[in-house]
Design a protein around this motif. Structure first.
Motif, short mmCIF file in Angstrom:
data_model
loop_
_atom_site.label_atom_id
_atom_site.label_comp_id
_atom_site.label_asym_id
_atom_site.label_seq_id
_atom_site.Cartn_x
_atom_site.Cartn_y
_atom_site.Cartn_z
N LEU A 1 0.82 -1.20 0.00
CA LEU A 1 0.00 0.00 0.00
C LEU A 1 0.86 1.26 0.00
O LEU A 1 0.56 2.22 -0.70
N SER A 2 1.94 1.26 0.76
CA SER A 2 2.84 2.41 0.79
C SER A 2 3.49 2.65 -0.57
O SER A 2 3.62 3.79 -1.02
N ILE A 3 3.89 1.58 -1.23
CA ILE A 3 4.50 1.71 -2.55
C ILE A 3 3.49 2.27 -3.56
O ILE A 3 3.82 3.14 -4.37
N ILE A 4 2.25 1.80 -3.48
CA ILE A 4 1.21 2.29 -4.39
C ILE A 4 0.95 3.78 -4.16
O ILE A 4 0.83 4.56 -5.11
N VAL A 5 0.88 4.19 -2.90
CA VAL A 5 0.63 5.60 -2.59
C VAL A 5 1.80 6.47 -3.06
O VAL A 5 1.59 7.55 -3.62
N LEU A 6 3.02 6.02 -2.86
CA LEU A 6 4.18 6.78 -3.32
C LEU A 6 4.22 6.90 -4.84
O LEU A 6 4.54 7.96 -5.38
N CYS A 7 3.90 5.81 -5.52
CA CYS A 7 3.86 5.86 -6.99
C CYS A 7 2.79 6.84 -7.46
O CYS A 7 3.01 7.60 -8.41
N TYR A 8 1.64 6.84 -6.81
CA TYR A 8 0.58 7.77 -7.17
C TYR A 8 1.02 9.22 -6.94
O TYR A 8 0.78 10.09 -7.76
N ALA A 9 1.66 9.47 -5.81
CA ALA A 9 2.05 10.83 -5.47
C ALA A 9 3.14 11.37 -6.39
O ALA A 9 3.18 12.57 -6.67
N TYR A 10 4.03 10.52 -6.86
CA TYR A 10 5.14 10.98 -7.68
C TYR A 10 4.96 10.67 -9.17
O TYR A 10 5.90 10.82 -9.93
N TRP A 11 3.76 10.26 -9.58
CA TRP A 11 3.51 9.99 -10.98
C TRP A 11 3.60 11.30 -11.77
O TRP A 11 3.01 12.30 -11.38
N PRO A 12 4.34 11.34 -12.87
CA PRO A 12 4.56 12.59 -13.59
C PRO A 12 3.29 13.28 -14.08
O PRO A 12 3.22 14.51 -14.08
N SER A 13 2.29 12.54 -14.49
CA SER A 13 1.08 13.18 -15.01
C SER A 13 0.24 13.82 -13.91
O SER A 13 -0.66 14.62 -14.20
N LYS A 14 0.49 13.52 -12.66
CA LYS A 14 -0.25 14.11 -11.54
C LYS A 14 0.39 15.41 -11.04
O LYS A 14 -0.16 16.09 -10.20
N ARG A 15 1.53 15.76 -11.56
CA ARG A 15 2.26 16.93 -11.08
C ARG A 15 1.44 18.22 -11.18
O ARG A 15 1.36 18.98 -10.23
N LYS A 16 0.82 18.44 -12.33
CA LYS A 16 0.05 19.66 -12.54
C LYS A 16 -1.12 19.72 -11.55
O LYS A 16 -1.40 20.78 -10.97
N GLU A 17 -1.80 18.62 -11.37
CA GLU A 17 -2.94 18.56 -10.44
C GLU A 17 -2.52 18.89 -9.01
O GLU A 17 -3.20 19.64 -8.31
N PHE A 18 -1.39 18.35 -8.58
CA PHE A 18 -0.91 18.62 -7.22
C PHE A 18 -0.41 20.05 -7.07
O PHE A 18 -0.57 20.65 -6.00
N GLU A 19 0.20 20.61 -8.11
CA GLU A 19 0.65 22.00 -8.04
C GLU A 19 -0.54 22.95 -7.94
O GLU A 19 -0.49 23.92 -7.20
N GLU A 20 -1.61 22.66 -8.69
CA GLU A 20 -2.81 23.50 -8.60
C GLU A 20 -3.44 23.40 -7.21
O GLU A 20 -3.89 24.40 -6.65
N ALA A 21 -3.46 22.23 -6.65
CA ALA A 21 -4.04 22.05 -5.31
C ALA A 21 -3.21 22.75 -4.24
O ALA A 21 -3.75 23.21 -3.23
N SER A 22 -1.91 22.86 -4.46
CA SER A 22 -1.06 23.49 -3.45
C SER A 22 -1.20 25.01 -3.41
O SER A 22 -0.90 25.63 -2.39
#
Length: 56
Positions: free
Chosen positions: A23-44
């Motif tokens: 589960l930890s590996i899955i969460v880390l992969c989700y958090a650092y997935w390149p296509s999610k970068r824009k979404e996380f930057e907007e949320a920040s």
């Protein structure tokens, strides 16, 4: 052959540990997935939006 309490505890601890590691590996992969970068930057930065009106 009956399974002893110690065997059941060992199985539960082992599979619980493997589950949490996976589960930890899955969460880390989700958090650092390149296509999610824009979404996380907007949320920040969304909290800094200068809207002074109610939600609706």
């Amino acid at each position: 052959m009956p399974i002893s309490y110690e065997t059941l505890v060992w199985i539960a601890k082992t599979f619980g540990l493997l589950y949490l590691i996976a589960l930890s590996i899955i969460v880390l992969c989700y958090a650092y997935w390149p296509s999610k970068r824009k979404e996380f930057e907007e949320a920040s930065v969304i909290i800094f939006n200068k809207e002074d009106r109610p939600w609706q």
